[in-house]
Scaffold this motif. Structure first.
Motif, short mmCIF file in Angstrom:
data_model
loop_
_atom_site.label_atom_id
_atom_site.label_comp_id
_atom_site.label_asym_id
_atom_site.label_seq_id
_atom_site.Cartn_x
_atom_site.Cartn_y
_atom_site.Cartn_z
N ILE A 1 42.46 46.56 31.47
CA ILE A 1 43.21 45.57 30.67
C ILE A 1 43.78 44.49 31.58
O ILE A 1 43.94 43.35 31.15
CB ILE A 1 44.30 46.24 29.81
CG1 ILE A 1 44.70 45.35 28.64
CG2 ILE A 1 45.53 46.59 30.61
CD1 ILE A 1 43.66 45.20 27.58
N HIS B 1 42.19 43.18 33.92
CA HIS B 1 41.09 42.22 34.07
C HIS B 1 40.92 41.36 32.83
O HIS B 1 40.37 40.28 32.90
CB HIS B 1 39.78 42.96 34.37
CG HIS B 1 39.65 43.34 35.80
ND1 HIS B 1 39.05 42.53 36.71
CD2 HIS B 1 40.10 44.41 36.47
CE1 HIS B 1 39.10 43.10 37.90
NE2 HIS B 1 39.74 44.25 37.78
N PHE B 2 41.38 41.87 31.69
CA PHE B 2 41.26 41.13 30.44
C PHE B 2 41.94 39.76 30.55
O PHE B 2 41.52 38.79 29.94
CB PHE B 2 41.89 41.95 29.30
CG PHE B 2 41.56 41.47 27.94
CD1 PHE B 2 40.37 41.84 27.34
CD2 PHE B 2 42.41 40.64 27.24
CE1 PHE B 2 40.05 41.41 26.07
CE2 PHE B 2 42.10 40.20 25.97
CZ PHE B 2 40.91 40.59 25.38
N LYS C 1 42.54 38.13 33.44
CA LYS C 1 42.21 37.37 34.64
C LYS C 1 41.28 36.22 34.30
O LYS C 1 40.59 36.24 33.29
CB LYS C 1 41.55 38.29 35.67
CG LYS C 1 42.57 39.03 36.50
CD LYS C 1 41.90 39.80 37.62
CE LYS C 1 42.94 40.69 38.28
NZ LYS C 1 42.35 41.85 38.89
N LYS C 2 41.25 35.25 35.21
CA LYS C 2 40.38 34.11 34.99
C LYS C 2 38.93 34.56 35.17
O LYS C 2 38.62 35.28 36.12
CB LYS C 2 40.72 33.03 36.01
CG LYS C 2 40.17 31.66 35.63
CD LYS C 2 40.51 30.67 36.73
CE LYS C 2 39.81 29.34 36.50
NZ LYS C 2 38.35 29.47 36.59
N GLU C 3 38.06 34.15 34.26
CA GLU C 3 36.67 34.58 34.35
C GLU C 3 35.96 33.81 35.47
O GLU C 3 36.28 32.66 35.76
CB GLU C 3 35.95 34.39 33.03
CG GLU C 3 35.92 32.99 32.49
CD GLU C 3 37.21 32.66 31.75
OE1 GLU C 3 37.38 31.49 31.38
OE2 GLU C 3 38.04 33.56 31.57
N ALA C 4 35.01 34.49 36.08
CA ALA C 4 34.30 33.91 37.22
C ALA C 4 33.12 33.05 36.79
O ALA C 4 32.52 32.37 37.60
CB ALA C 4 33.82 35.03 38.14
N THR C 5 32.79 33.09 35.49
CA THR C 5 31.59 32.41 35.01
C THR C 5 31.72 30.89 35.12
O THR C 5 32.78 30.34 34.86
CB THR C 5 31.33 32.78 33.55
OG1 THR C 5 31.50 34.16 33.40
CG2 THR C 5 29.95 32.37 33.12
N ARG D 1 29.98 27.61 33.40
CA ARG D 1 29.08 27.26 32.28
C ARG D 1 28.02 26.31 32.79
O ARG D 1 28.18 25.09 32.73
CB ARG D 1 29.90 26.62 31.17
CG ARG D 1 30.84 27.60 30.51
CD ARG D 1 31.86 26.86 29.67
NE ARG D 1 33.05 27.67 29.48
CZ ARG D 1 33.38 28.25 28.33
NH1 ARG D 1 32.67 28.07 27.27
NH2 ARG D 1 34.48 28.98 28.26
N TYR D 2 26.91 26.85 33.29
CA TYR D 2 26.01 26.14 34.19
C TYR D 2 25.55 24.73 33.79
O TYR D 2 25.90 23.79 34.48
CB TYR D 2 24.83 26.99 34.60
CG TYR D 2 23.74 26.18 35.25
CD1 TYR D 2 24.02 25.47 36.41
CD2 TYR D 2 22.50 26.07 34.69
CE1 TYR D 2 23.06 24.68 37.01
CE2 TYR D 2 21.53 25.29 35.28
CZ TYR D 2 21.81 24.59 36.44
OH TYR D 2 20.87 23.82 37.01
N PRO D 3 24.82 24.55 32.69
CA PRO D 3 24.29 23.18 32.59
C PRO D 3 25.39 22.13 32.48
O PRO D 3 25.24 21.03 32.99
CB PRO D 3 23.45 23.22 31.31
CG PRO D 3 23.28 24.64 30.98
CD PRO D 3 24.44 25.36 31.55
N GLU D 4 26.49 22.49 31.83
CA GLU D 4 27.57 21.50 31.68
C GLU D 4 28.40 21.37 32.96
O GLU D 4 28.72 20.29 33.39
CB GLU D 4 28.49 21.90 30.53
CG GLU D 4 27.84 21.88 29.15
CD GLU D 4 27.32 23.24 28.74
OE1 GLU D 4 28.07 24.22 28.87
OE2 GLU D 4 26.17 23.33 28.29
#
Lengths: 345, 166
Positions: free
Chosen positions: B35, B37-38, B40-44, B46-49
């Protein structure tokens, strides 16, 4: 029985059916989102704003997939399996009280499809039936892996039903009734059963995880040992039905847990609210509270899934028969003794 | 048997304590970790944009450079094709006509210059081999495509846009 009664019940059934389908649909989306957030990812976010149309896209994909019925399968049972899984998942909602009765134009409408006096037994009957969908699907596929998975699922469900039933008996000693409506009304305000039956609740929720085939008890589905699971041979929307039934089961068991242990539509301060907002909005607030509890449970289901590794099969059986069942029996005995002492003095 | 090293470590399987056997403390610990980690800032990305910031020596798509007058630098010597370990580069040389002085810097130029992006390993040896400083791997990530033939990039995609004269 007048015609308005029939119409009223029909509308209620349609609404509950629709809601459970929509919730199951969005549970698939929520599952992926929760999984992503728990793993520092984003989850589906391409279909529509924040990926809101993802379930529709998934459903469309499922419908467009090629339908394959294996040649040597038992075709009739192969087709009945998913339908049965779906049916048993859906009918459980019939006895759950969704809210206290609302009064519209002098007419009292209970927000419960039917208040049978053996509601708890009905729930258990439906839960026991749910293994048939899995069992028939696995058997009719005529695939040894599917059959192995179905046998696993059946033995798992039967094992955990025992402990679940015993944990409920302690609850029934406290509530003195089998009707879900009366069980909920006995938990008015803050007097939720979980406060009187904490051990019973822990046993029940563990068994609920096993009954819904959710992690850490998701043994029926296993890629390493069983290729897929009881639905290895299924494709298209038949597979979709099986996956969907799992989410409906999750919704129903969340609703049952909220009803039995977390006060259903009761919440602290409800008398004041009911007195001040009128006979329609008041009960609907209770319904909203119930749904909040259900969503919390669904979230908990997902949270656990992305935390705990699964049990090995012998550990699963060990936990079910040698740990949960003695604990449940001890819980029944202790509850009985305490109730006897309280009544005596 | 005599131990061969002094680093031998005897492992003893300890029986589980009661707290370990009832699972619940470990479960709550695990749940509290997930929880946390819920939120936390995501590491993803958003590639093309959104694109990740590349390091300064990152090697991407090739570009054929022009000089300060806007003429193509490449003289079709073939050293890049020779140095290429993946044999991704092919070219056809041609002689510059007098009226093409504005287009090509050297008397010999590459009339066809193709890089097969499926073969290219982005090692940057062509960049190192080039005596005219005509090729650099300073472009973006090579985009995906559907057909193999579309990955053979010609001069239309490789040559730098001419400088707009003010």
């Amino acid at each position: 029985m007048d015609i308005t009664f029939v119409i009223e019940k029909f509308i209620l059934v349609a609404i509950i059916f629709g809601i459970s389908l929509v919730i199951a649909m969005y549970s698939t989306y929520a599952e992926r989102k929760v999984a992503a957030f728990l793993q520092d990812r984003l989850g589906p976010d391409r279909a529509g704003p924040a990926g809101m149309f993802q379930p529709l896209a998934d459903g469309l994909k499922m419908f467009m997939k090629e339908e394959i019925i294996p040649t040597h399968s038992n075709k009739w049972l192969f087709m009945v399996g998913p339908g049965l899984a779906m049916l048993t998942a859906c009918i459980g909602t019939a006895v759950i009280p969704w809210g206290s009765a609302i009064t519209v134009g002098g007419r009292v409408i209970p927000l419960q499809v039917t208040d049978i006096n053996v509601g708890v037994l009905y729930i258990f009957g439906v839960v026991s039936l749910s293994v048939y969908g899995v069992m028939i699907g696995g058997w009719a596929s005529n695939n040894k892996y599917s059959l192995l998975s179905a046998i696993r699922a059946a033995s798992q469900n039967i094992s955990y039903e025992v402990a679940m039933g015993l944990s409920i008996i302690a609850l029934l000693l406290v509530t003195n009734t089998l009707s879900l409506k009366e069980i909920v009304e006995g938990q008015h305000g803050w007097h939720w059963n979980v406060l009187y039956q904490p051990l019973g609740f822990i046993l029940f929720i563990v068994c609920a995880f096993a009954e819904t085939n959710r992690a850490p008890f998701d043994l029926p589905e296993c890629e390493t040992e069983l290729i897929g699971g009881y639905h290895t041979e299924y494709s298209s929307m038949k597979l979709g039905f099986y996956l969907f039934a799992e989410y409906i089961n999750m919704f129903v068991s969340s609703a049952v847990m909220s009803t039995l242990y977390f006060g259903g539509y009761n919440y602290p301060g409800m008398d004041w609210v009911l007195l001040h907002v009128g006979p329609v909005i008041g009960p609907l607030i209770g319904t909203a509270v119930l749904f909040a509890k259900i969503f919390a449970f669904i979230f908990f289901f997902m949270w656990v899934r992305w935390t705990i590794p699964r049990f090995r099969y012998d550990q699963l059986m060990h936990l079910g028969w040698k740990v949960l069942m003695p604990l449940a029996i001890a819980n029944v005995i202790i509850t009985g003794i305490v109730i006897a002492i309280v009544e005596k003095f | 048997m005599e131990p061969l090293t002094s680093k031998k470590k005897v492992l003893i399987q300890k029986p589980l304590t009661f707290a370990e056997r009832i699972y619940l403390p470990a479960l709550t610990k695990g749940l509290s970790i997930t929880i946390s980690h819920f939120f936390k800032k995501e590491a993803t990305i958003r590639y093309p944009e959104v694109q990740r910031e590349m390091s300064i020596n990152w090697r991407g798509m090739h570009s054929l450079k022009r000089d300060e007058d806007g003429r193509e630098r490449c003289t079709a010597c073939g050293l890049c094709a020779l140095s290429c370990p993946a044999e991704a580069i092919t070219m056809i040389a041609a002689e510059r006509k007098p009226e093409e002085k504005e287009l090509y810097r050297e008397e010999k130029y590459a009339s066809v210059y193709e890089i097969n992006m499926l073969r290219c390993i982005f090692c940057g040896l062509c960049e190192e081999a080039c005596p005219k400083e005509a090729i650099y791997l300073d472009g973006p990530i090579v985009p995906s495509d559907y057909l193999r033939k579309d990955f053979i990039y010609g001069k239309d995609k490789l040559v730098e846009q001419p400088l707009v004269k003010k």
